[in-house]
Design an enzyme around this catalytic site. Structure first.
Site, mmCIF file in Angstrom:
data_model
loop_
_atom_site.group_PDB
_atom_site.id
_atom_site.type_symbol
_atom_site.label_atom_id
_atom_site.label_comp_id
_atom_site.label_asym_id
_atom_site.label_seq_id
_atom_site.Cartn_x
_atom_site.Cartn_y
_atom_site.Cartn_z
ATOM 1 N N ASN A 72 44.510 43.722 38.702
ATOM 2 C CA ASN A 72 45.810 43.047 38.712
ATOM 3 C C ASN A 72 46.746 43.724 39.720
ATOM 4 O O ASN A 72 46.296 44.374 40.646
ATOM 5 C CB ASN A 72 46.422 42.977 37.308
ATOM 6 C CG ASN A 72 47.150 41.669 37.067
ATOM 7 O OD1 ASN A 72 47.980 41.246 37.865
ATOM 8 N ND2 ASN A 72 46.828 41.013 35.964
ATOM 9 N N ARG A 73 48.048 43.579 39.529
ATOM 10 C CA ARG A 73 49.002 43.950 40.579
ATOM 11 C C ARG A 73 49.791 45.214 40.250
ATOM 12 O O ARG A 73 50.070 45.497 39.085
ATOM 13 C CB ARG A 73 49.965 42.786 40.837
ATOM 14 C CG ARG A 73 49.246 41.574 41.437
ATOM 15 C CD ARG A 73 50.098 40.323 41.418
ATOM 16 N NE ARG A 73 49.404 39.226 42.077
ATOM 17 C CZ ARG A 73 48.549 38.404 41.461
ATOM 18 N NH1 ARG A 73 48.289 38.563 40.178
ATOM 19 N NH2 ARG A 73 47.965 37.436 42.150
ATOM 20 N N HIS A 98 44.335 44.119 42.722
ATOM 21 C CA HIS A 98 42.973 44.598 42.483
ATOM 22 C C HIS A 98 42.634 45.810 43.346
ATOM 23 O O HIS A 98 41.540 45.906 43.906
ATOM 24 C CB HIS A 98 41.961 43.476 42.687
ATOM 25 C CG HIS A 98 42.142 42.315 41.752
ATOM 26 N ND1 HIS A 98 42.652 42.464 40.479
ATOM 27 C CD2 HIS A 98 41.894 40.978 41.905
ATOM 28 C CE1 HIS A 98 42.696 41.272 39.886
ATOM 29 N NE2 HIS A 98 42.251 40.366 40.730
ATOM 30 N N HIS A 168 35.763 40.103 37.109
ATOM 31 C CA HIS A 168 36.418 38.895 37.617
ATOM 32 C C HIS A 168 35.426 37.726 37.661
ATOM 33 O O HIS A 168 35.404 36.944 38.622
ATOM 34 C CB HIS A 168 37.003 39.147 39.003
ATOM 35 C CG HIS A 168 38.208 38.319 39.324
ATOM 36 N ND1 HIS A 168 38.147 36.948 39.429
ATOM 37 C CD2 HIS A 168 39.500 38.657 39.561
ATOM 38 C CE1 HIS A 168 39.355 36.472 39.753
ATOM 39 N NE2 HIS A 168 40.196 37.502 39.819
ATOM 40 N N ALA A 169 34.606 37.611 36.614
ATOM 41 C CA ALA A 169 33.654 36.507 36.529
ATOM 42 C C ALA A 169 34.381 35.191 36.264
ATOM 43 O O ALA A 169 35.280 35.131 35.429
ATOM 44 C CB ALA A 169 32.638 36.781 35.426
ATOM 45 N N TYR A 170 33.987 34.145 36.991
ATOM 46 C CA TYR A 170 34.499 32.789 36.775
ATOM 47 C C TYR A 170 33.436 32.007 36.005
ATOM 48 O O TYR A 170 32.270 31.965 36.412
ATOM 49 C CB TYR A 170 34.728 32.063 38.096
ATOM 50 C CG TYR A 170 35.829 32.560 38.994
ATOM 51 C CD1 TYR A 170 36.955 31.775 39.227
ATOM 52 C CD2 TYR A 170 35.730 33.769 39.671
ATOM 53 C CE1 TYR A 170 37.955 32.190 40.099
ATOM 54 C CE2 TYR A 170 36.720 34.196 40.537
ATOM 55 C CZ TYR A 170 37.829 33.404 40.749
ATOM 56 O OH TYR A 170 38.816 33.818 41.618
ATOM 57 N N ASP A 238 47.934 31.914 35.967
ATOM 58 C CA ASP A 238 47.505 33.202 36.516
ATOM 59 C C ASP A 238 48.400 34.250 35.862
ATOM 60 O O ASP A 238 49.220 34.891 36.509
ATOM 61 C CB ASP A 238 47.645 33.226 38.041
ATOM 62 C CG ASP A 238 47.073 34.500 38.657
ATOM 63 O OD1 ASP A 238 46.395 35.257 37.939
ATOM 64 O OD2 ASP A 238 47.305 34.735 39.863
ATOM 65 N N GLU A 301 40.009 37.714 32.114
ATOM 66 C CA GLU A 301 39.850 39.104 32.524
ATOM 67 C C GLU A 301 40.555 40.072 31.560
ATOM 68 O O GLU A 301 41.768 40.290 31.669
ATOM 69 C CB GLU A 301 40.421 39.290 33.926
ATOM 70 C CG GLU A 301 39.949 38.280 34.952
ATOM 71 C CD GLU A 301 40.869 38.233 36.154
ATOM 72 O OE1 GLU A 301 41.120 39.309 36.755
ATOM 73 O OE2 GLU A 301 41.369 37.137 36.482
#
Length: 337
Positions: A72-73, A98, A168-170, A238, A301
């Site tokens: 994340n940020r 990330h 970070h799996a979609y 998000d 996540e």
């Protein structure tokens, strides 16, 4: 350098039918393919991914990667640690996302051990990597069982630093199409509002009356089309949801009525970043042979809250010598009626 990394990347296969079969790439400890038995009797690859290492290095979508040092940020790439300001590399609207432009998802991990159902991947991140202090030794252990995949993340450091890792799996439980009809449920009573740079505006806020109230399952497509200012600004979801409870618990449930398949996400982390693929721009060709666009997959996540190093009131990301960072994620699959 990109060609060299791609050439050196290896594939690790875990599990066997009729249970899950997971393909990992040593580049980024990436979950590239996950085949499971679905409720309609078919086996499907439920991960949205790219064909190989070269394509991953050419993408900025983190498809399937293990994220670190800091998921994340971090606002403006700056935070204070033990009274000293730390500056790390930025890569997203002036902020660190990330861990910056060269995070763990773009590194070659070593296979420390492997058997038929599990593998441990290991990475050493040097002192000063992307600006973060301390040499960090990280590991990601993937285990495949009859109905689930487990990821155990860990790290140690030689100097005080911050660590926050995740996957970070979609996912797309239909194996194709969009996740608009997938039902998403998250047991979270609050979420983290963010500004135009996706940085927390302040403290968490109640989900009541917002699209982030997912305590009762809702279709993903319905949620991302609500005219809420936070959804509009992010072009979807998000956002960090503050999951109720503590310890290893269910933090999300995703269900596809089409394939009659459910996936529960279990974790011991306080937050869950829900990301509906808002920046999948149609410029990248997925492993399926289709251009990837928003809502082709959803990332769930588990992690610490965004910008935690600048929020001492939230669970701490600080890791010190002699301590061990640990986090667990489980993806549990089942058939539905």
């Amino acid at each position: 350098m990109t060609d060299d990394l791609a050439a050196r990347a290896a594939i690790v296969e875990l599990g066997s039918a009729p249970g899950p079969v997971l393909h990992l790439l040593t580049l980024g400890a990436t979950m590239q393919r996950l085949e499971v038995a679905c409720g309609d009797g078919r086996r499907r690859d439920v991960l949205v991914g790219l064909p190989g290492a070269r394509e991953l290095l050419g993408s900025s979508d983190y498809l399937g990667g293990t994220i670190g040092r800091y998921a994340n940020r971090i606002a403006h790439g700056r935070f204070e640690l033990d009274g000293e300001e730390v500056s790390v590399r930025t890569n997203d609207r002036g902020h660190s996302l990330h861990a910056g432009p060269d995070g763990f998802d773009r590194r070659l991990w070593d296979v420390a051990d492997k058997d038929e159902s599990s593998a441990t991947l290991r990475l050493v991140s040097p002192d000063g990597d992307q600006g973060f202090p301390g040499e960090v030794t990280a590991h990601a252990r993937f285990t495949v069982e009859a109905d689930r995949v487990t990821l155990d993340l860990g790290a140690t450091t030689t100097r005080p630093t911050v660590v926050n890792m995740t996957s970070h799996a979609y996912f797309n439980l239909d194996g194709a199409g969009t996740v608009d009809d997938h039902l998403l449920q998250v047991p979270a009573s609050s979420y983290t509002p963010v500004d135009e740079g996706s940085i927390p505006l302040g403290d968490h806020a109640p989900v009541d009356g917002t699209p982030f109230d997912l305590r009762v399952a809702r279709p993903v497509g319905e949620v991302v089309r609500e005219p809420h200012e936070q959804v509009v600004a992010a072009r979807g979801i998000d956002h960090n949801l503050v999951v109720d409870g503590s310890g290893l618990r269910r933090v999300a449930r995703l269900e596809s009525p089409r394939s009659r398949t459910a996936m529960e996400v279990w974790s011991d982390q306080p937050g869950l970043q829900v990301y509906t693929g808002n920046f999948l721009s149609g410029a990248v060709l997925g492993r399926s042979g289709r251009l990837l666009r928003p809502a082709d997959g959803i990332a769930l996540e588990p992690q610490l809250h965004p910008d935690s190093p600048n929020h001492p009131e939230w669970p701490s990301a600080t890791l010190r010598p002699g301590e061990a960072y640990r986090a667990r994620i489980e993806w549990r699959f089942s058939a539905t009626v």
